[in-house]
Design an enzyme around this catalytic site. Structure first.
Site, PDB file in Angstrom:
ATOM      1  N   HIS A  55     -31.075 -52.777 -20.033  1.00 14.66           N
ATOM      2  CA  HIS A  55     -31.108 -51.033 -20.685  1.00 14.66           C
ATOM      3  C   HIS A  55     -31.946 -50.789 -21.895  1.00 14.66           C
ATOM      4  O   HIS A  55     -30.964 -51.605 -22.814  1.00 14.66           O
ATOM      5  CB  HIS A  55     -29.795 -50.667 -20.237  1.00 14.66           C
ATOM      6  CG  HIS A  55     -29.642 -49.269 -20.782  1.00 14.66           C
ATOM      7  ND1 HIS A  55     -30.511 -48.042 -20.561  1.00 14.66           N
ATOM      8  CD2 HIS A  55     -28.529 -48.293 -21.187  1.00 14.66           C
ATOM      9  CE1 HIS A  55     -30.199 -47.039 -21.341  1.00 14.66           C
ATOM     10  NE2 HIS A  55     -28.939 -47.152 -21.607  1.00 14.66           N
ATOM     11  N   ASN A  64     -42.836 -55.376 -21.577  1.00 17.14           N
ATOM     12  CA  ASN A  64     -43.879 -55.785 -20.704  1.00 17.14           C
ATOM     13  C   ASN A  64     -44.790 -56.913 -21.394  1.00 17.14           C
ATOM     14  O   ASN A  64     -44.762 -57.231 -22.682  1.00 17.14           O
ATOM     15  CB  ASN A  64     -44.804 -54.734 -20.215  1.00 17.14           C
ATOM     16  CG  ASN A  64     -43.923 -53.809 -19.326  1.00 17.14           C
ATOM     17  OD1 ASN A  64     -42.966 -54.099 -18.464  1.00 17.14           O
ATOM     18  ND2 ASN A  64     -44.177 -52.421 -19.513  1.00 17.14           N
ATOM     19  N   HIS A  99     -40.198 -53.412 -10.808  1.00 17.26           N
ATOM     20  CA  HIS A  99     -39.628 -54.675 -11.111  1.00 17.26           C
ATOM     21  C   HIS A  99     -38.701 -55.643 -10.140  1.00 17.26           C
ATOM     22  O   HIS A  99     -37.857 -56.309 -10.752  1.00 17.26           O
ATOM     23  CB  HIS A  99     -39.272 -54.773 -12.471  1.00 17.26           C
ATOM     24  CG  HIS A  99     -40.105 -54.210 -13.711  1.00 17.26           C
ATOM     25  ND1 HIS A  99     -41.049 -54.836 -14.272  1.00 17.26           N
ATOM     26  CD2 HIS A  99     -40.152 -52.753 -14.177  1.00 17.26           C
ATOM     27  CE1 HIS A  99     -41.611 -54.292 -15.256  1.00 17.26           C
ATOM     28  NE2 HIS A  99     -41.259 -53.019 -15.035  1.00 17.26           N
TER      29      HIS A  99
END
Length: 664
Positions: A333, A142, A69
């Protein structure tokens, strides 16, 4: 009105307008062009502290890019829930419809480096940071609802396989090479996700027109301690759109920054992209009522069986002030959650709960990355953590431990009933073991379900995706092994791909035929509003300013983006001016094309623009003269989506859909 997050960031913003230059210590600088030296032609002197400070900072301006990413772009916005969801959760941002929660979203590709192209075939990251009053919640997902692997132990293997091959560091930004397809063939759990990536989902038109998924199964917890399993969805109100592969390849060369530019310009002009938040919810009592394991990250929950409940809306309405300070330094996170949410035993999620913190410490120089402005919560932060690299706070007092009497045991803990986080009390009675659940071992049913849900054009594009990627592999055994796996999903898919790449189809087929799936997976399920549709208007020859003005007005009235294109600029200071030329733009950069001509002969470049637009199934509108001039070209004006008209109002309304797949 400035939201809490913006207020939080305000003291960190720097504006140099009208300011005197200083060193980082606040010393005003009198010279910034020449180093201190012994004489005009003499050696530079080490005592030039301004030069040393300036150069040292420059030498360290780049931080390690993300391992995956790395290529990303972000924007600020806000989220508001439509209804009180306290029957499922006590997270405040999901229970208070009157509240607007600041968010920051980062979109990204997975495989490529920070300098790779936007339009490559890849999974896209869709990470959302909610700055709630209870703390930060990161929904790190995603644009595809499933993942390649089931256990985090295999994540390094997946990334090593898909990244550029280490012996020659190629290819950049894509999976069309031997090591990825070797991984695919040897690890059948990756079959389902690979189907999605090889379909149109792997080459989205832009960030604004793609879905987002939390991928993992999480828990919602209500005030009574009752739990529901949940999957998170982002549904784009702009519709779902993709590129065709040839178009994506051209765009990668014509505009490497195509996706980020699209997002930036949409927000900059006030065309704010929106997504609705959807939840799939399963009561804890129904955990084992399905023919798949709901904790398996390579499986979807079919929307026919578990409907998506639309619960809120996110709007991105502000571009970043500085890409490095915000987009590059933002630290997501999955372990950042708030009361009312919790984790499940999804083995991929469990591993991510460790690796993300570990990664951010490496990238951002130490354990205090949460103090960087973009990462700071809007809720107060008080604990006994001290020191470490890049500590921004000057902590006061002698006490930095719990429990203590010297400071009345402050900072103190908070009971769950008063807002303190409490982990869900799940009973576990099991042996310690390194083994995959048998319920995770169906690798092909949902891959087949997805394939059978596709429209005919989408299926054809998926065949082309596999054919290109496997065709780029060198080792014949890898090609054959991959086709062997495809054969377990679809005989037709395996046959067509095998023929395209020159390998044989296995004699046996383990496929179990399914009815045509109605699983809400096809891209055709989305309405495709044409607000923001990008129109290229080719001006061939001398066309009057009044005509150009009429086209410009029609575009603005219909909320279309547009640019006039010709062999040379004209009236570039006017709103209706011809600002682009055949050298500066390309038809792949537009969603549709209009050609205006006052002659029955046209430029060669005009014909090239028309033919490529036609080839990519996009709307093509021709003035009557232009239609005559293109009579001997490869453009068939009788085909769907090719309109002949001189009336700007008719032309704009003719764009009823973005692609005409039924065009021959």
């Amino acid at each position: 009105m400035m939201n809490k997050k913006d207020q939080n960031l305000e003291s960190f913003r720097k504006n140099n307008d009208g300011k005197a230059m200083t060193t980082n210590q606040g010393l005003k600088v009198s010279e910034d062009e020449n180093t201190l030296r012994a004489g005009e032609r003499g050696p530079s002197l080490l005592e030039d502290f301004h030069f040393r400070e300036k150069m040292t900072h420059f030498d360290h301006e780049r931080i390690p890019e993300r391992i995956v990413h790395a290529r990303g772009y972000g924007a600020h916005g806000e989220f508001e829930v439509y209804e009180d969801l306290s029957a499922y959760t006590y997270a405040d941002f999901l229970t208070q419809p009157s509240k607007k929660t600041p968010v920051f979203v980062r979109f990204s590709t997975v495989q490529g480096s920070k300098g790779s192209a936007d339009s490559v075939r890849d999974v896209r990251g869709f990470a959302t940071k909610f700055y709630t009053d209870q703390g930060v919640f990161d929904l790190v997902g995603n644009n595809i609802p499933v993942f390649f692997i089931q256990d985090a132990m295999k994540f390094p293997d997946l990334v090593h396989a898909v990244k550029p091959e280490p012996h020659h560091e190629m290819p950049q930004g894509g999976s069309a090479h031997d090591t990825f397809w070797d991984f695919f063939a040897q690890n059948p759990e990756s079959t389902h996700t690979t189907m999605w990536v090889m379909s149109d989902r792997g080459i989205p038109k832009n960030f604004r027109q793609m879905e987002g998924f939390g991928v993992h199964t999480f828990r919602l917890i209500n005030k009574n301690g009752e739990a529901h399993f949940v999957k998170f969805h982002w549904k784009p109100k702009q519709g779902l759109e993709s590129m065709v592969w040839d178009e994506a390849q051209i765009v990668a060369g014509k505009n490497t920054d195509f996706h980020r530019q699209d997002l930036y310009e949409a927000i900059d002009k006030g065309d704010y992209p929106e997504w609705e938040l959807g939840l799939q919810i399963i009561p804890e009592s129904d955990e084992f009522q399905f023919d798949f394991d709901i904790l398996d990250p390579t499986k979807i929950w079919p929307e026919d069986e578990v409907p998506v409940k639309i619960v809120g809306k996110m709007t991105l309405n502000r571009n970043v002030d500085n890409v490095f300070a915000e987009t590059e330094q933002v630290a997501f996170h999955p372990g950042h959650i708030v009361p009312g949410l919790d984790f499940t035993n999804d083995p991929l999620l469990q591993g991510r709960l460790f690796s993300y913190t570990d990664t951010q410490i490496s990238r951002l120089g130490g354990p205090n990355f949460h103090q960087i402005p973009i990462n700071r919560p809007v809720s107060p932060v008080h604990n006994n953590q001290r020191d470490g690299m890049h500590q921004m706070h000057i902590h006061q007092g002698q006490v930095a431990y719990h429990k203590n009497a010297l400071n009345a045991n402050n900072p103190h803990t908070t009971a769950p009933e008063d807002g303190g986080f409490e982990h869900y009390q799940e009973k576990i009675d099991a042996y310690k073991i390194q083994k995959r659940s048998e319920s995770f071992k169906d690798y092909y049913t949902q891959a087949r379900l997805y394939l059978n849900s596709l429209s005919e054009p989408e299926f054809d594009h998926t065949v082309s995706g596999f054919s290109f990627e496997l065709g780029k592999c060198v080792d014949i055994n890898i090609k054959q092994n991959a086709v062997n796996q495809l054969n377990k999903v679809s005989r037709l898919l395996a046959e067509r791909v095998a023929e395209n790449i020159g390998v044989s189809v296995p004699e046996t087929n383990e496929e179990v035929q399914l009815e045509k799936a109605d699983s809400q997976l096809t891209m055709d399920k989305f309405d495709r509003p044409l607000r923001g549709h990008a129109v290229g208007i080719v001006v061939d020859g001398e066309v009057s300013n009044d005509i150009l003005k009429s086209y410009a007005k029609a575009m603005v009235d219909q909320q279309r983006n547009y640019a006039f294109i010709s062999d040379k600029p004209r009236n570039i200071e006017e709103d209706f001016g011809i600002t682009e030329t055949f050298d500066t733009v390309h038809p792949t950069l537009f969603d549709s094309l209009i050609i205006i001509s006052n002659n029955t002969t046209i430029f060669d470049k005009t014909e090239e623009f028309a033919e490529l637009t036609y080839q990519h199934f996009k709307p093509l509108v021709l003035s009557e003269n232009a239609a005559t001039a293109l009579a001997n070209s490869r453009v068939d004006s009788s085909q769907p989506g090719v309109i002949t008209s001189n009336d700007p109002e008719v032309i704009v309304q003719a764009f009823t859909k973005p692609r005409y797949w039924d065009r021959q």
